[in-house]
Scaffold this motif. Structure first.
Motif, PDB file in Angstrom:
ATOM      1  N   SER A   2       0.833  -1.209   0.000  1.00 55.79           N
ATOM      2  CA  SER A   2       0.000   0.000   0.000  1.00 55.79           C
ATOM      3  C   SER A   2       0.864   1.253   0.000  1.00 55.79           C
ATOM      4  O   SER A   2       0.608   2.209  -0.759  1.00 55.79           O
ATOM      5  CB  SER A   2      -0.925   0.010   1.218  1.00 55.79           C
ATOM      6  OG  SER A   2      -1.842  -1.062   1.167  1.00 55.79           O
ATOM      7  N   ASN A  47       1.951  -8.943  -0.197  1.00 54.65           N
ATOM      8  CA  ASN A  47       1.731  -7.791   0.669  1.00 54.65           C
ATOM      9  C   ASN A  47       3.000  -7.035   1.034  1.00 54.65           C
ATOM     10  O   ASN A  47       2.994  -5.814   1.113  1.00 54.65           O
ATOM     11  CB  ASN A  47       1.029  -8.234   1.959  1.00 54.65           C
ATOM     12  CG  ASN A  47       0.525  -7.080   2.770  1.00 54.65           C
ATOM     13  OD1 ASN A  47      -0.139  -6.194   2.251  1.00 54.65           O
ATOM     14  ND2 ASN A  47       0.843  -7.058   4.051  1.00 54.65           N
ATOM     15  N   ASN A 150       0.569 -12.967   1.918  1.00 53.54           N
ATOM     16  CA  ASN A 150      -0.837 -12.580   1.991  1.00 53.54           C
ATOM     17  C   ASN A 150      -1.194 -11.699   0.800  1.00 53.54           C
ATOM     18  O   ASN A 150      -0.399 -10.853   0.375  1.00 53.54           O
ATOM     19  CB  ASN A 150      -1.118 -11.816   3.293  1.00 53.54           C
ATOM     20  CG  ASN A 150      -1.215 -12.752   4.476  1.00 53.54           C
ATOM     21  OD1 ASN A 150      -1.835 -13.807   4.390  1.00 53.54           O
ATOM     22  ND2 ASN A 150      -0.584 -12.389   5.582  1.00 53.54           N
ATOM     23  N   CYS A 152      -3.650  -8.982   0.033  1.00 46.12           N
ATOM     24  CA  CYS A 152      -4.587  -8.074   0.697  1.00 46.12           C
ATOM     25  C   CYS A 152      -5.362  -7.264  -0.335  1.00 46.12           C
ATOM     26  O   CYS A 152      -4.794  -6.746  -1.300  1.00 46.12           O
ATOM     27  CB  CYS A 152      -3.845  -7.139   1.639  1.00 46.12           C
ATOM     28  SG  CYS A 152      -3.086  -7.996   3.032  1.00 46.12           S
ATOM     29  N   ASP A 154      -6.969  -4.292  -0.091  1.00 44.30           N
ATOM     30  CA  ASP A 154      -6.742  -2.850  -0.189  1.00 44.30           C
ATOM     31  C   ASP A 154      -5.427  -2.523  -0.883  1.00 44.30           C
ATOM     32  O   ASP A 154      -5.380  -1.627  -1.733  1.00 44.30           O
ATOM     33  CB  ASP A 154      -6.807  -2.194   1.191  1.00 44.30           C
ATOM     34  CG  ASP A 154      -5.755  -2.725   2.140  1.00 44.30           C
ATOM     35  OD1 ASP A 154      -5.350  -3.896   2.007  1.00 44.30           O
ATOM     36  OD2 ASP A 154      -5.330  -1.961   3.036  1.00 44.30           O
ATOM     37  N   SER A 155      -4.355  -3.262  -0.564  1.00 46.95           N
ATOM     38  CA  SER A 155      -3.076  -2.953  -1.187  1.00 46.95           C
ATOM     39  C   SER A 155      -3.090  -3.273  -2.673  1.00 46.95           C
ATOM     40  O   SER A 155      -2.504  -2.546  -3.485  1.00 46.95           O
ATOM     41  CB  SER A 155      -1.950  -3.713  -0.484  1.00 46.95           C
ATOM     42  OG  SER A 155      -2.175  -5.101  -0.499  1.00 46.95           O
ATOM     43  N   HIS A 198     -11.058  -8.891   3.031  1.00 49.82           N
ATOM     44  CA  HIS A 198      -9.774  -8.220   3.237  1.00 49.82           C
ATOM     45  C   HIS A 198      -8.622  -9.059   2.696  1.00 49.82           C
ATOM     46  O   HIS A 198      -7.669  -8.530   2.125  1.00 49.82           O
ATOM     47  CB  HIS A 198      -9.556  -7.925   4.720  1.00 49.82           C
ATOM     48  CG  HIS A 198      -8.278  -7.185   4.984  1.00 49.82           C
ATOM     49  ND1 HIS A 198      -8.010  -5.944   4.431  1.00 49.82           N
ATOM     50  CD2 HIS A 198      -7.181  -7.509   5.726  1.00 49.82           C
ATOM     51  CE1 HIS A 198      -6.822  -5.532   4.820  1.00 49.82           C
ATOM     52  NE2 HIS A 198      -6.295  -6.472   5.604  1.00 49.82           N
ATOM     53  N   LEU A 199      -8.690 -10.395   2.868  1.00 47.59           N
ATOM     54  CA  LEU A 199      -7.672 -11.285   2.338  1.00 47.59           C
ATOM     55  C   LEU A 199      -8.241 -12.057   1.160  1.00 47.59           C
ATOM     56  O   LEU A 199      -9.354 -12.570   1.219  1.00 47.59           O
ATOM     57  CB  LEU A 199      -7.184 -12.257   3.414  1.00 47.59           C
ATOM     58  CG  LEU A 199      -6.475 -11.631   4.619  1.00 47.59           C
ATOM     59  CD1 LEU A 199      -6.060 -12.720   5.600  1.00 47.59           C
ATOM     60  CD2 LEU A 199      -5.262 -10.838   4.170  1.00 47.59           C
ATOM     61  N   SER A 205      -9.720 -15.771   4.973  1.00 47.68           N
ATOM     62  CA  SER A 205     -10.308 -14.566   4.400  1.00 47.68           C
ATOM     63  C   SER A 205     -11.115 -13.816   5.443  1.00 47.68           C
ATOM     64  O   SER A 205     -11.900 -14.393   6.177  1.00 47.68           O
ATOM     65  CB  SER A 205     -11.207 -14.944   3.215  1.00 47.68           C
ATOM     66  OG  SER A 205     -11.767 -13.794   2.636  1.00 47.68           O
ATOM     67  N   ASP A 212     -10.699  -1.232   2.577  1.00 46.64           N
ATOM     68  CA  ASP A 212     -10.817  -2.057   1.367  1.00 46.64           C
ATOM     69  C   ASP A 212     -11.803  -1.433   0.390  1.00 46.64           C
ATOM     70  O   ASP A 212     -11.521  -1.316  -0.813  1.00 46.64           O
ATOM     71  CB  ASP A 212     -11.265  -3.472   1.735  1.00 46.64           C
ATOM     72  CG  ASP A 212     -10.266  -4.189   2.625  1.00 46.64           C
ATOM     73  OD1 ASP A 212      -9.071  -4.195   2.280  1.00 46.64           O
ATOM     74  OD2 ASP A 212     -10.670  -4.722   3.663  1.00 46.64           O
TER      75      ASP A 212
END
Length: 249
Positions: A2, A47, A150, A152, A154-155, A198-199, A205, A212
């Motif tokens: 991110s 991540n 991971n 993610c 959002d990233s 999120h995951l 998950s 997110d």
């Protein structure tokens, strides 16, 4: 990832405002590095580097002492140029934890470093290219820090936005198409009836966080501006509704 995505966008905007090639070089090097940290399908991105448990100090991987530099480069003039350009001293930047280790950074222009070593700029440029190649090869032989595998939501959304925006601004179709591929996969596989997870791709998950949905909203806005494709506008509107419905305080 991110933070790297935000760094890419900041570097892009700095280059657009100043036309300073150093910003563009840093941007492209960062994007190209993270393009190599993807899953097997080259769809989603991991991540973090050194994000998991490890007994390897990532500071030892990416920093240098004067003796280590000399052992790799060997040529005295190359060492003098590298020490001037990257500001490699007996006492480095990590005085509290590793006083002899240096973080490599561009401490002066190549022209100034060349002048300090009595070199012509063209000769210094060729030497610096060789120096970087030698240091990178030596660094790759060091034990690697842990890769946080991971995936993610959002990233990946933020990185897809950075790829799309940079692809348009730099006229780089590789960045643009990879960003669109990742974003479409996020919309298709990462968004369920209850919103995002999120995951991605894991038994662990987790339910969506506000970040997110916000990252997806941002990425879809960037993609819609770049392509005018209504699928991104619809996905952005849906993410905004979920933000209001599920995360309103």
């Amino acid at each position: 990832l991110s933070a790297e995505a935000e760094l890419c966008r900041a570097s892009l905007h700095a280059w657009q405002l100043t036309a300073n090639p150093r910003f563009r070089a840093a941007l492209e090097q960062t994007l190209d590095f993270w393009l190599g940290q993807s899953d097997a399908e080259k769809t989603f991105f991991y991540n973090a580097i050194a994000g998991g448990s490890s007994d390897i100090d990532d500071g030892d991987v990416y920093t240098w002492t004067v003796r280590e530099l000399e052992a790799v480069l060997k040529d005295d003039l190359d060492c003098r140029l590298a020490r001037a350009y990257f500001d490699v001293l007996e006492s480095g930047e990590l005085s509290a934890t590793a006083p002899q280790r240096n973080v490599l950074y561009e401490a002066m222009t190549l022209e100034a470093a060349a002048q300090s070593c009595g070199l012509k700029p063209g000769d210094a440029q060729q030497r610096l290219l060789r120096i970087k190649q030698q240091l990178l090869a030596a660094r790759r032989r060091r034990p690697a820090p842990t890769l946080d595998r991971n995936l993610c939501f959002d990233s990946n959304a933020l990185f897809s936005a950075a790829l799309i925006e940079c692809g348009v601004a730099l006229n780089n179709d590789l960045y643009l198409q990879q960003g669109l591929k990742t974003l479409r996969a996020l919309i298709q596989h990462g968004v369920g009836d209850n919103g995002t997870s999120h995951l991605l791709r894991g038994a662990a998950s987790a339910p969506a966080l506000a970040q997110d949905e916000a990252a997806l909203l941002h990425a879809c806005g960037i993609a819609f501006e770049a392509t005018s494709e209504k699928e991104f506008l619809a996905a952005a509107e849906a993410a905004l509704r979920r933000l209001y419905q599920g995360h309103w305080d």
